[in-house]
Design an enzyme around this catalytic site. Sequence first.
Site, PDB file in Angstrom:
ATOM      1  N   GLU A   1      -6.585   4.857   8.069  1.00 13.39           N
ATOM      2  CA  GLU A   1      -6.301   5.838   7.466  1.00 13.39           C
ATOM      3  C   GLU A   1      -7.722   6.756   7.174  1.00 13.39           C
ATOM      4  O   GLU A   1      -7.542   8.013   7.305  1.00 13.39           O
ATOM      5  CB  GLU A   1      -5.156   6.138   6.787  1.00 13.39           C
ATOM      6  CG  GLU A   1      -3.736   6.160   7.780  1.00 13.39           C
ATOM      7  CD  GLU A   1      -2.557   5.489   7.038  1.00 13.39           C
ATOM      8  OE1 GLU A   1      -2.569   5.348   5.792  1.00 13.39           O
ATOM      9  OE2 GLU A   1      -1.838   5.009   7.737  1.00 13.39           O
TER      10      GLU A   1
ATOM     11  N   HIS B   1      -9.544   1.198   5.241  1.00 16.99           N
ATOM     12  CA  HIS B   1      -8.044   1.337   5.679  1.00 16.99           C
ATOM     13  C   HIS B   1      -8.107   2.567   7.012  1.00 16.99           C
ATOM     14  O   HIS B   1      -9.009   3.326   6.909  1.00 16.99           O
ATOM     15  CB  HIS B   1      -7.210   2.093   4.979  1.00 16.99           C
ATOM     16  CG  HIS B   1      -5.413   2.057   5.538  1.00 16.99           C
ATOM     17  ND1 HIS B   1      -5.164   2.638   6.305  1.00 16.99           N
ATOM     18  CD2 HIS B   1      -4.460   1.176   5.045  1.00 16.99           C
ATOM     19  CE1 HIS B   1      -3.981   2.588   6.709  1.00 16.99           C
ATOM     20  NE2 HIS B   1      -3.598   1.327   5.927  1.00 16.99           N
TER      21      HIS B   1
ATOM     22  N   GLU C   1      -5.140  -4.746  10.584  1.00 16.36           N
ATOM     23  CA  GLU C   1      -3.914  -3.754  10.953  1.00 16.36           C
ATOM     24  C   GLU C   1      -4.231  -3.206  12.117  1.00 16.36           C
ATOM     25  O   GLU C   1      -4.973  -2.131  12.123  1.00 16.36           O
ATOM     26  CB  GLU C   1      -3.994  -2.789   9.808  1.00 16.36           C
ATOM     27  CG  GLU C   1      -3.696  -3.501   8.311  1.00 16.36           C
ATOM     28  CD  GLU C   1      -3.134  -2.417   7.345  1.00 16.36           C
ATOM     29  OE1 GLU C   1      -2.076  -2.657   6.959  1.00 16.36           O
ATOM     30  OE2 GLU C   1      -3.886  -1.317   6.923  1.00 16.36           O
TER      31      GLU C   1
ATOM     32  N   GLY D   1       3.020  -1.228   4.097  1.00 13.66           N
ATOM     33  CA  GLY D   1       3.106   0.272   4.067  1.00 13.66           C
ATOM     34  C   GLY D   1       4.391   0.562   3.754  1.00 13.66           C
ATOM     35  O   GLY D   1       4.891   0.495   2.523  1.00 13.66           O
ATOM     36  N   GLY D   2       5.130   1.486   4.543  1.00 15.63           N
ATOM     37  CA  GLY D   2       6.567   2.152   4.314  1.00 15.63           C
ATOM     38  C   GLY D   2       7.414   0.953   3.344  1.00 15.63           C
ATOM     39  O   GLY D   2       8.145   1.237   2.632  1.00 15.63           O
TER      40      GLY D   2
ATOM     41  N   SER E   1       3.917  -2.115  10.285  1.00 15.34           N
ATOM     42  CA  SER E   1       5.111  -2.218  10.737  1.00 15.34           C
ATOM     43  C   SER E   1       5.783  -3.605   9.953  1.00 15.34           C
ATOM     44  O   SER E   1       6.791  -4.071  10.735  1.00 15.34           O
ATOM     45  CB  SER E   1       5.531  -2.013  11.966  1.00 15.34           C
ATOM     46  OG  SER E   1       5.262  -0.393  12.267  1.00 15.34           O
TER      47      SER E   1
ATOM     48  N   ASN F   1       0.677  -1.268   0.149  1.00 11.02           N
ATOM     49  CA  ASN F   1       0.040   0.172  -0.182  1.00 11.02           C
ATOM     50  C   ASN F   1       0.856   1.278   0.082  1.00 11.02           C
ATOM     51  O   ASN F   1       1.594   1.561   0.940  1.00 11.02           O
ATOM     52  CB  ASN F   1      -0.897  -0.058   1.292  1.00 11.02           C
ATOM     53  CG  ASN F   1      -1.707   1.134   1.468  1.00 11.02           C
ATOM     54  OD1 ASN F   1      -1.623   2.073   0.578  1.00 11.02           O
ATOM     55  ND2 ASN F   1      -2.178   1.338   2.518  1.00 11.02           N
ATOM     56  N   TRP F   2       1.046   1.829  -1.238  1.00  8.02           N
ATOM     57  CA  TRP F   2       1.784   3.089  -0.984  1.00  8.02           C
ATOM     58  C   TRP F   2       1.375   4.182  -0.637  1.00  8.02           C
ATOM     59  O   TRP F   2       2.043   5.407  -0.531  1.00  8.02           O
ATOM     60  CB  TRP F   2       2.226   3.308  -2.649  1.00  8.02           C
ATOM     61  CG  TRP F   2       3.066   2.502  -3.365  1.00  8.02           C
ATOM     62  CD1 TRP F   2       3.532   0.990  -2.859  1.00  8.02           C
ATOM     63  CD2 TRP F   2       4.341   2.799  -4.106  1.00  8.02           C
ATOM     64  NE1 TRP F   2       4.605   0.724  -3.709  1.00  8.02           N
ATOM     65  CE2 TRP F   2       4.937   1.655  -4.555  1.00  8.02           C
ATOM     66  CE3 TRP F   2       4.476   3.885  -5.229  1.00  8.02           C
ATOM     67  CZ2 TRP F   2       5.909   1.748  -5.341  1.00  8.02           C
ATOM     68  CZ3 TRP F   2       5.472   3.838  -6.122  1.00  8.02           C
ATOM     69  CH2 TRP F   2       6.439   2.793  -6.167  1.00  8.02           C
TER      70      TRP F   2
ATOM     71  N   GLY G   1       2.926   2.181  10.885  1.00  3.24           N
ATOM     72  CA  GLY G   1       4.016   3.184  10.691  1.00  3.24           C
ATOM     73  C   GLY G   1       4.724   3.540  11.878  1.00  3.24           C
ATOM     74  O   GLY G   1       5.540   4.592  11.978  1.00  3.24           O
TER      75      GLY G   1
HETATM   76  P1  13P Z   1       3.530   0.467   7.600  1.00  3.88           P
HETATM   77  O1  13P Z   1       3.733  -0.829   7.017  1.00  3.88           O
HETATM   78  O2  13P Z   1       4.237   1.553   7.016  1.00  3.88           O
HETATM   79  O3  13P Z   1       3.397   0.198   8.951  1.00  3.88           O
HETATM   80  O4  13P Z   1       1.797   0.422   6.998  1.00  3.88           O
HETATM   81  C1  13P Z   1       0.833  -0.588   7.106  1.00  3.88           C
HETATM   82  C2  13P Z   1      -0.401  -0.307   6.382  1.00  3.88           C
HETATM   83  O5  13P Z   1      -0.912   0.933   6.837  1.00  3.88           O
HETATM   84  C3  13P Z   1      -0.552  -0.901   5.327  1.00  3.88           C
HETATM   85  O6  13P Z   1      -2.042  -0.785   4.979  1.00  3.88           O
END
Ligand code: 13P
Length: 250
Positions: free
Chosen positions: A99, A97, A167, A233-234, A212, A10-11, A173
Amino acid sequence: MAPRPLIAGNWKMNGLLASEQELQKLIGGVAASDGSQREVLVCPPFTLLQAFAKRAAGSAVGIGAQDCHPNLSGAHTGDISAQMIKDVGGTSIIVGHSERRTDHGESSDLVKQKAKAAQDEGLTAIICVGETEAERDAGQAWSVVSDQVSKSLPSGSTASNTVIAYEPVWAIGTGRTPTIDDIAAMHDDLRTAMVGHLGDDGNSVRLLYGGSMKPGNATEILAVTNVNGGLVGGASLKAEDFLAIISAAS
Ligand code: 13P
């Protein structure tokens, strides 16, 4: 038989046209490794969706989106529909998600409508769920997650059109992850819930862990029973790191 693992990147709100080079590196790396054991997906921002889908066409990397509107088309300024995502080559859509649940106040009911829109277009809905740290500390992690699953899962969901991504909000993050035992317990409960919702087909729904996930912890997390992949994510932004996670699933 355990479902085939899915490693999805997930960018989020990252990436410019030049990032196609990173995708190209990923495609090359995936082609060079043994792909029989897992599936790979990258979900860039909407601005890169078409270019990425064109670039990845014919490769072992699928391309997906990070959100969609519940409707197919219409007067919804700034929104993108599942039909549009499919039109440019997307195969999957992340919905719900945390966010988006937080930044845009998305309810599980709205998430369900978005998941349904994706499924109705023949795409896979990756439905995200997860508790906050306060909810976990209060012993409510499972009640929060099970409520999100029940309310976000459309009728008509199957193992082929639905993926669940667990998640924990506090792990996203932050570099922090739940213990392996906590991940295992949550995924076992999710498996039981999916069988409750879908019957035997629930055994084949892929349950991803996200939060993470990195090359350094992916092997241990992906080895957990009922963890059928990751939503990254990252660490999905750099092909080298993402390839290391992909190889941990192989
Ligand atoms: P991180 O891997 O950056 O913690 O993000 C996870 C995420 O929200 C993937 O959707």
